[in-house]
Design a protein around this motif. Structure first.
Motif, mmCIF file in Angstrom:
data_model
loop_
_atom_site.group_PDB
_atom_site.id
_atom_site.type_symbol
_atom_site.label_atom_id
_atom_site.label_comp_id
_atom_site.label_asym_id
_atom_site.label_seq_id
_atom_site.Cartn_x
_atom_site.Cartn_y
_atom_site.Cartn_z
ATOM 1 N N ILE A 6 1.071 -1.319 0.110
ATOM 2 C CA ILE A 6 0.060 -0.110 0.637
ATOM 3 C C ILE A 6 1.086 1.577 0.094
ATOM 4 N N ALA A 7 1.923 1.644 0.355
ATOM 5 C CA ALA A 7 2.361 2.492 1.056
ATOM 6 C C ALA A 7 3.229 3.153 -0.419
ATOM 7 N N GLN A 8 3.685 1.332 -1.131
ATOM 8 C CA GLN A 8 4.930 1.813 -2.248
ATOM 9 C C GLN A 8 3.302 2.215 -3.280
ATOM 10 N N TRP A 9 2.040 1.816 -3.007
ATOM 11 C CA TRP A 9 0.900 2.074 -4.453
ATOM 12 C C TRP A 9 0.959 3.741 -3.989
ATOM 13 N N MET A 10 0.908 4.260 -2.990
ATOM 14 C CA MET A 10 0.703 5.850 -2.583
ATOM 15 C C MET A 10 1.742 6.398 -2.637
ATOM 16 N N ILE A 11 3.482 5.542 -2.884
ATOM 17 C CA ILE A 11 3.979 6.671 -3.068
ATOM 18 C C ILE A 11 4.232 6.542 -4.762
ATOM 19 N N GLN A 12 3.883 5.749 -5.613
ATOM 20 C CA GLN A 12 3.929 5.503 -6.955
ATOM 21 C C GLN A 12 2.591 6.233 -7.581
ATOM 22 N N ASP A 17 1.577 10.864 -10.382
ATOM 23 C CA ASP A 17 0.172 11.729 -10.722
ATOM 24 C C ASP A 17 -0.090 12.510 -9.884
ATOM 25 N N GLN A 18 1.249 13.111 -8.850
ATOM 26 C CA GLN A 18 1.403 14.736 -8.551
ATOM 27 C C GLN A 18 0.425 14.077 -7.830
ATOM 28 N N ARG A 19 -0.743 13.941 -6.640
ATOM 29 C CA ARG A 19 -1.727 13.635 -6.227
ATOM 30 C C ARG A 19 -1.106 13.336 -4.690
ATOM 31 N N THR A 20 -2.208 14.019 -3.727
ATOM 32 C CA THR A 20 -2.371 13.679 -2.357
ATOM 33 C C THR A 20 -3.190 12.177 -2.388
ATOM 34 N N PRO A 21 -2.809 10.925 -2.227
ATOM 35 C CA PRO A 21 -3.307 9.557 -1.803
ATOM 36 C C PRO A 21 -4.309 9.825 -0.489
#
Length: 139
Positions: A6-12, A17-21
């Motif tokens: 999940i952390a890796q996906w949020m970093i991606q 995408d230059q968006r806040t997860p």
């Protein structure tokens, strides 16, 4: 899916995408300090040393003011747990806010905190948020 995935996906999401997860939780569903600490440690393992969890809390009204006072107490307890592990450049912090932070654009300082939003399903989210739904059945 593990917290490190999940952390890796949020970093991606943040980098590409230059968006806040933001984790979107069912109403009246809260996370404990151990969750924030475990997710924060997954970010630290991925090389991100500073993580701030922006918990979206609406303002206005007597009931909401009372609810926010109770949450402030919970947030201080969670931050005490998180601060116990804050050493050697690691910094995890939970902040309650009326708006989840917008991601910083180019020129982001290296020491800027990685922001993870936390909101419930009834929250109106701005366009810079990538919502990540957490269902009651999966939780």
């Amino acid at each position: 899916m593990s917290l490190s995935q999940i952390a890796q996906w949020m970093i991606q999401v943040r980098q590409q995408d230059q968006r806040t997860p933001a984790l979107i939780l069912p109403e009246r569903f809260g996370m404990r300090a151990a969750f924030y600490e475990s997710l924060g440690n997954a970010f630290v393992d991925a090389g991100i040393r500073q993580v701030r969890f922006d918990v979206l809390r609406p303002i206005g009204g007597l009931w909401q003011a009372t609810s926010n006072r109770l949450f402030a107490f919970q947030a201080s307890r969670i931050n005490r747990v998180l601060s116990r592990g804050n050493h050697e450049g690691r910094h995890l912090h939970l902040a309650w806010t009326a708006a989840i932070a917008r991601p910083l654009t180019d020129g982001t300082p290296r020491d800027a905190a990685f922001v993870v939003g936390i909101a419930d399903t009834s929250a109106a989210l701005p366009s810079w948020i990538t919502p990540i739904g957490i269902s009651e059945s999966a939780a």
